[in-house]
Motif scaffolding. Structure first.
Motif, PDB file in Angstrom:
ATOM      1  N   GLY A 163      -3.290  44.761 -18.909  1.00 47.46           N
ATOM      2  CA  GLY A 163      -3.299  43.532 -19.702  1.00 47.46           C
ATOM      3  C   GLY A 163      -3.091  41.887 -18.453  1.00 47.46           C
ATOM      4  N   ASP A 164      -3.903  42.187 -17.500  1.00 46.91           N
ATOM      5  CA  ASP A 164      -4.237  41.420 -16.752  1.00 46.91           C
ATOM      6  C   ASP A 164      -5.373  40.834 -17.085  1.00 46.91           C
ATOM      7  OD1 ASP A 164      -2.648  41.764 -13.486  1.00 46.91           O
ATOM      8  OD2 ASP A 164      -1.768  41.511 -15.244  1.00 46.91           O
ATOM      9  N   ILE A 165      -5.648  39.756 -17.187  1.00 48.82           N
ATOM     10  CA  ILE A 165      -7.196  39.097 -16.632  1.00 48.82           C
ATOM     11  C   ILE A 165      -7.803  39.835 -15.708  1.00 48.82           C
ATOM     12  CG2 ILE A 165      -8.440  37.214 -17.662  1.00 48.82           C
ATOM     13  CD1 ILE A 165      -7.407  38.139 -20.312  1.00 48.82           C
ATOM     14  N   ILE A 166      -9.168  39.844 -15.957  1.00 51.05           N
ATOM     15  CA  ILE A 166      -9.778  40.123 -14.969  1.00 51.05           C
ATOM     16  C   ILE A 166     -10.853  39.010 -14.736  1.00 51.05           C
ATOM     17  CG2 ILE A 166     -11.730  41.499 -13.486  1.00 51.05           C
ATOM     18  CD1 ILE A 166     -10.520  43.856 -15.240  1.00 51.05           C
ATOM     19  N   ARG A 167     -10.795  38.382 -13.088  1.00 52.26           N
ATOM     20  CA  ARG A 167     -11.740  37.404 -12.967  1.00 52.26           C
ATOM     21  C   ARG A 167     -12.676  37.329 -12.351  1.00 52.26           C
ATOM     22  NH1 ARG A 167      -6.542  33.974 -10.772  1.00 52.26           N
ATOM     23  NH2 ARG A 167      -6.521  36.191 -10.103  1.00 52.26           N
ATOM     24  N   LEU A 168     -14.180  37.471 -13.365  1.00 48.57           N
ATOM     25  CA  LEU A 168     -14.543  37.930 -12.654  1.00 48.57           C
ATOM     26  C   LEU A 168     -15.934  37.267 -11.943  1.00 48.57           C
ATOM     27  CD1 LEU A 168     -16.927  40.745 -12.011  1.00 48.57           C
ATOM     28  CD2 LEU A 168     -17.321  40.817 -14.262  1.00 48.57           C
ATOM     29  N   ILE A 169     -16.959  37.275 -11.550  1.00 46.19           N
ATOM     30  CA  ILE A 169     -17.970  36.616 -11.100  1.00 46.19           C
ATOM     31  C   ILE A 169     -18.785  38.010 -11.380  1.00 46.19           C
ATOM     32  CG2 ILE A 169     -19.247  35.183  -9.501  1.00 46.19           C
ATOM     33  CD1 ILE A 169     -16.686  34.012  -8.296  1.00 46.19           C
ATOM     34  N   VAL A 170     -20.263  37.661 -12.033  1.00 43.20           N
ATOM     35  CA  VAL A 170     -21.341  38.080 -11.905  1.00 43.20           C
ATOM     36  C   VAL A 170     -22.550  37.539 -11.106  1.00 43.20           C
ATOM     37  CG1 VAL A 170     -23.367  39.400 -13.289  1.00 43.20           C
ATOM     38  CG2 VAL A 170     -21.022  39.167 -14.412  1.00 43.20           C
ATOM     39  N   ILE A 171     -23.205  38.213 -10.156  1.00 43.96           N
ATOM     40  CA  ILE A 171     -24.499  37.210  -9.035  1.00 43.96           C
ATOM     41  C   ILE A 171     -25.484  38.280 -10.229  1.00 43.96           C
ATOM     42  CG2 ILE A 171     -25.618  36.583  -7.235  1.00 43.96           C
ATOM     43  CD1 ILE A 171     -22.569  37.055  -5.646  1.00 43.96           C
ATOM     44  N   GLU A 172     -26.211  36.731 -10.910  1.00 43.58           N
ATOM     45  CA  GLU A 172     -27.302  38.020 -11.782  1.00 43.58           C
ATOM     46  C   GLU A 172     -28.320  37.521 -11.859  1.00 43.58           C
ATOM     47  OE1 GLU A 172     -28.369  41.650 -12.338  1.00 43.58           O
ATOM     48  OE2 GLU A 172     -29.974  39.667 -12.755  1.00 43.58           O
ATOM     49  N   GLU A 173     -29.436  37.291 -12.337  1.00 42.94           N
ATOM     50  CA  GLU A 173     -30.994  36.244 -12.230  1.00 42.94           C
ATOM     51  C   GLU A 173     -31.051  36.147 -13.482  1.00 42.94           C
ATOM     52  OE1 GLU A 173     -35.079  36.978 -10.362  1.00 42.94           O
ATOM     53  OE2 GLU A 173     -35.345  34.685 -11.210  1.00 42.94           O
ATOM     54  N   SER A 174     -30.528  37.037 -14.238  1.00 45.92           N
ATOM     55  CA  SER A 174     -31.152  37.458 -16.365  1.00 45.92           C
ATOM     56  C   SER A 174     -29.722  36.914 -16.286  1.00 45.92           C
ATOM     57  CB  SER A 174     -32.257  37.676 -16.595  1.00 45.92           C
ATOM     58  OG  SER A 174     -31.554  38.346 -17.872  1.00 45.92           O
ATOM     59  N   ALA A 175     -29.391  36.051 -17.648  1.00 45.71           N
ATOM     60  CA  ALA A 175     -28.386  35.177 -18.322  1.00 45.71           C
ATOM     61  C   ALA A 175     -28.222  37.601 -19.072  1.00 45.71           C
ATOM     62  CB  ALA A 175     -27.994  34.393 -18.924  1.00 45.71           C
ATOM     63  N   ASN A 176     -29.090  37.589 -19.550  1.00 46.14           N
ATOM     64  CA  ASN A 176     -28.956  38.576 -20.367  1.00 46.14           C
ATOM     65  C   ASN A 176     -28.974  39.616 -19.869  1.00 46.14           C
ATOM     66  OD1 ASN A 176     -29.733  37.232 -22.717  1.00 46.14           O
ATOM     67  ND2 ASN A 176     -32.043  38.133 -22.712  1.00 46.14           N
ATOM     68  N   ASP A 177     -28.730  40.316 -18.607  1.00 42.93           N
ATOM     69  CA  ASP A 177     -28.605  41.321 -17.799  1.00 42.93           C
ATOM     70  C   ASP A 177     -27.044  41.037 -17.476  1.00 42.93           C
ATOM     71  OD1 ASP A 177     -31.737  41.671 -15.933  1.00 42.93           O
ATOM     72  OD2 ASP A 177     -31.104  41.792 -18.258  1.00 42.93           O
ATOM     73  N   ALA A 178     -27.051  40.569 -16.830  1.00 43.24           N
ATOM     74  CA  ALA A 178     -25.536  39.560 -16.884  1.00 43.24           C
ATOM     75  C   ALA A 178     -24.793  40.026 -18.579  1.00 43.24           C
ATOM     76  CB  ALA A 178     -24.889  38.004 -16.391  1.00 43.24           C
ATOM     77  N   GLU A 179     -25.053  39.479 -19.187  1.00 42.45           N
ATOM     78  CA  GLU A 179     -24.157  39.947 -20.676  1.00 42.45           C
ATOM     79  C   GLU A 179     -23.776  41.837 -20.409  1.00 42.45           C
ATOM     80  OE1 GLU A 179     -22.378  37.622 -22.228  1.00 42.45           O
ATOM     81  OE2 GLU A 179     -21.639  38.991 -23.339  1.00 42.45           O
ATOM     82  N   MET A 180     -25.099  42.240 -20.376  1.00 43.00           N
ATOM     83  CA  MET A 180     -25.055  43.947 -20.719  1.00 43.00           C
ATOM     84  C   MET A 180     -24.168  44.777 -19.341  1.00 43.00           C
ATOM     85  SD  MET A 180     -29.561  44.961 -20.685  1.00 43.00           S
ATOM     86  CE  MET A 180     -28.569  46.159 -20.652  1.00 43.00           C
ATOM     87  N   ILE A 181     -23.830  43.822 -18.582  1.00 40.87           N
ATOM     88  CA  ILE A 181     -22.847  44.510 -17.477  1.00 40.87           C
ATOM     89  C   ILE A 181     -21.854  44.022 -17.734  1.00 40.87           C
ATOM     90  CG2 ILE A 181     -21.433  44.203 -15.099  1.00 40.87           C
ATOM     91  CD1 ILE A 181     -24.954  43.168 -14.008  1.00 40.87           C
ATOM     92  N   LEU A 182     -21.263  43.648 -18.448  1.00 40.96           N
ATOM     93  CA  LEU A 182     -20.248  42.677 -19.236  1.00 40.96           C
ATOM     94  C   LEU A 182     -19.793  43.581 -20.866  1.00 40.96           C
ATOM     95  CD1 LEU A 182     -20.678  38.992 -18.913  1.00 40.96           C
ATOM     96  CD2 LEU A 182     -19.439  40.417 -17.655  1.00 40.96           C
TER      97      LEU A 182
END
Length: 694
Positions: free
Chosen positions: A4-23
């Motif tokens: 239940g703890d919120i995970i504060r996550l940084i995604v280093i990715e050139e494409s926002a769409n690719d980042a969204e797929m990871i998320l």
């Protein structure tokens, strides 16, 4: 991580769409994430300064920005953030693992990603728990040392028959001044010869006995008194212990059957009073100061500390001799006690005294300081062959929540006293924080935080205004309100440093409320509801979570006779996404009051469309990064058009920030942006004199 703890996550990715797929793959695995998309080194540095993060998921490189460089930046920030690299070629794995990347997995393997994320977060929690336990252990050790040193019982530690440590009570009991005299001495040397055999047999039986229960023995001991040995009876208790992680024997003497004179000295030594002057001692003063600091942190109730040192005392001591120094110090202390009977006064050092004034303001402290100057100036000490008069230098520092530690407050007061002494002495000096270039970023921010806490009464704050101009021919007067602060030398504090310090010290609400109050006054002074002036005001993350802020705004508008529509409150898209529940509630209530709302730094979120669906804002402000080289950057131009189309589809007006040149303004006009703002149009100015009809 706990469930239940919120995970504060940084995604280093050139494409926002690719980042969204990871998320999305993490969301499907029911990870409660709060993400941030990062594309370059500048973005990562900004993110690391904003808050603490739990995890970074990164591609190996984006142009010249590599995951190895990201690891270096994380290390420099002194944060413990596990990094997971997503690779396409296994040949990259060895180099990445060698660069302290925590995990390296195939880019498209979502099952492995979910497993590794859980593993890294569990490992992170283990490290955090370990550091917490180490901190508790250190605190426990400090408490044990403190209890040992202040114990009325005489306690020593013996290894292979030799003393390795003893507390002050033990030293006092046997007539030694410090541990250096006793260290390495056999414990047998403190036992009278007639009891040597008895003590040896007692210790031999104790050491071979597997039962580790404490044992005691009554002996005759030796005490050194004026280079003579005096015998006295004692009851000695031994137990097995650890000292500095080394096995040893602990000796405790609970029944101290020694002279009343020594017992009285022990009482005085461990009391709260300085034995020479009768004032409270340094240790007790620091305890009282610590309580005052806690009160400042809890309720922002301020106290003040004065650090006083007698002027030119080195020369006075050379003149009167060491024997004449103590009478001067005693006389000064008595004069202070007599003139200031209800004040907390400490003899803090050889010829240094400290004062703690509870719940007083700076003017009161300055008046008090001048009174102390007169007391010391009028204090005459009569010695055998001369009369001694001295003066003093006093430094004043406020007990501020942002100070962090009692030592920091004393350091400020001492620094101010040194300035007073340097300027000739017999005067007071108030500590003034200034902006200084420093290798220690935390020290810099703490310094600025002190300025913030005293900024209102010292009139350090001011507002500047930047016009927001319509590109559709409307003549409505709109200004963004920007806060500025100067230090004690009148030098501007960089806004980034100002807000970073406020965030770190928990002072952002203080700034928010000051800006709101001043902004309402400005609208009122310009004609209130009859004038067409509208102000944009940015509030902090803390403000949207505090229900009292909305009540505060409502009262200000009512008292200032200003209609709510004259105020537009801004929050950042990142804040809105990370605090979506609070942001939605805040903006909804704001709109019900009649105020307007804006979402700034728009276009940096991973799913801006969803954000607009949830938040009933009136304006979106395109993030300033899109304005860089806009007239020649086709990618930025396309992004701006998409943002405008999206915002207009939700009936939101669009504002472009940081406009650099006329060509960029043309691009914005052609992209159907509604408003523009930037240094090209007008730099922020204390006067609201832009001609909106031009």
């Amino acid at each position: 991580m706990r469930q239940g703890d919120i995970i504060r996550l940084i995604v280093i990715e050139e494409s926002a769409n690719d980042a969204e797929m990871i998320l999305n793959s993490l969301r499907k695995a029911r990870f409660p994430i709060r993400p941030k998309h990062v594309e370059d080194e500048e973005d990562l540095l900004a993110a690391l300064s904003e808050q603490e993060w739990d995890l970074i998921i990164s591609v190996p490189e984006i142009l010249d920005f590599t995951v190895q460089r990201a690891a270096e930046l994380v290390k420099t920030s002194k944060q413990d953030i596990p990094i997971i690299a997503l690779i396409k070629k296994f040949s990259d794995m060895t180099a990445l693992l060698a660069a302290n990347i925590h995990s390296v997995i195939p880019r498209d393997d979502t099952i492995s990603l979910q497993y590794v994320v859980r593993k890294e977060l569990d490992d992170l929690e283990t490290r955090l728990n370990l550091r917490h336990m180490e901190q508790l252990y250190r605190q426990s050790q400090q408490q044990n040392v403190s209890l040992l040193e202040t114990s009325r019982d005489a306690i020593s530690y013996v290894h292979e028959g030799m003393h390795i440590h003893a507390n002050p009570s033990y030293l006092e009991m046997f007539g030694y001044k410090d541990m250096e005299e006793l260290e390495g001495m056999p414990v047998m040397d403190l036992v009278a010869p007639e009891d040597h055999a008895k003590f040896k047999e007692f210790m031999r039986e104790y050491m071979i006995d597997e039962n580790e229960e404490d044992r005691d023995i009554e002996l005759v001991g030796f005490r050194i008194n004026q280079n003579k040995r005096q015998k006295f009876k004692l009851k000695l208790e031994v137990s097995k212990a650890l000292y500095d992680n080394e096995k040893c024997i602990q000796i405790i003497i609970r029944e101290q059957l020694h002279s009343k004179e020594i017992e009285q000295k022990l009482k005085e030594k461990f009391s709260r009073l300085d034995t020479l002057t009768g004032l409270i001692n340094r240790q007790h003063f620091m305890q009282l100061l610590d309580k005052a600091l806690s009160k400042a942190m809890e309720s922002h109730t301020r106290s003040l500390v004065l650090f006083m040192r007698l002027d030119n005392f080195t020369e006075i001591r050379q003149r009167v001799g060491i024997g004449g120094s103590d009478p001067i110090v005693i006389n000064v202390a008595n004069a202070l006690k007599e003139a200031l009977p209800n004040v907390v006064i400490s003899r803090f050092g050889d010829v240094a005294f400290t004062f703690l004034l509870h719940d007083k303001d700076l003017k009161h402290a300055q008046a008090f300081g001048h009174k102390v100057l007169k007391i010391i100036e009028g204090c005459v000490t009569e010695l055998e062959n001369q009369s001694v008069v001295t003066t003093c230098s006093i430094g004043i520092a406020q007990v501020l929540a942002s100070a962090g530690t009692p030592q920091s407050i004393l350091s400020d007061a001492h620094a101010a006293s040194k300035v007073a002494e340097k300027n000739g002495g017999n005067q007071i000096e108030v500590y003034k924080a200034v902006v200084k270039a420093s290798d220690n970023k935390d020290a810099e921010l703490n310094n600025v935080a002190k300025m913030i806490e005293t900024g209102i009464e010292e009139k350090r704050f001011s507002l500047v205004y930047q016009p927001i101009v319509s590109l559709r021919g409307e003549e409505e007067e709109i200004f963004e309100v920007l806060l500025r602060m100067v230090d004690a030398n009148g030098k501007n504090v960089p806004p980034g440093m100002l807000f970073a310090a406020a965030e770190k010290a928990g002072l952002t609400l203080l700034l928010d409320k000051w800006v709101l109050r001043e902004a309402v006054h400005v609208v009122h002074d310009r004609g209130g509801t009859k004038h067409n002036t509208h102000l944009f005001i940015k509030l902090s993350d803390q403000a949207i979570k505090d229900s009292e802020v909305l009540i505060f705004i409502k009262k200000l508008l009512k008292l200032g006779h200003v209609t709510p529509e004259h105020l537009t409150i801004e929050i950042s898209e990142a804040t809105a996404i990370s605090q979506i529940k609070f942001a939605k509630a805040f903006i909804t209530r704001l709109k019900q009051m009649g105020c307007k709302a804006a979402l700034e730094h728009f276009g940096t979120g991973l799913n801006s469309e969803t954000t607009l669906k949830h938040l009933p804002v009136d304006y979106v402000k395109i993030d300033s990064s899109y304005a860089k080289g806009l007239s020649s950057n086709a990618e930025h131009q396309t992004s701006v058009k998409k943002i405008v189309e999206l915002a207009h589809s939700f009936n939101k007006s669009v504002i472009a920030e940081a406009v650099e040149d006329a060509n960029s303004l043309t691009v914005l006009f052609q992209s159907e942006v509604d408003f523009a703002q930037g240094h090209y149009i007008q730099e922020p100015d204390p006067r609201m004199e832009y001609d909106f009809t031009g």
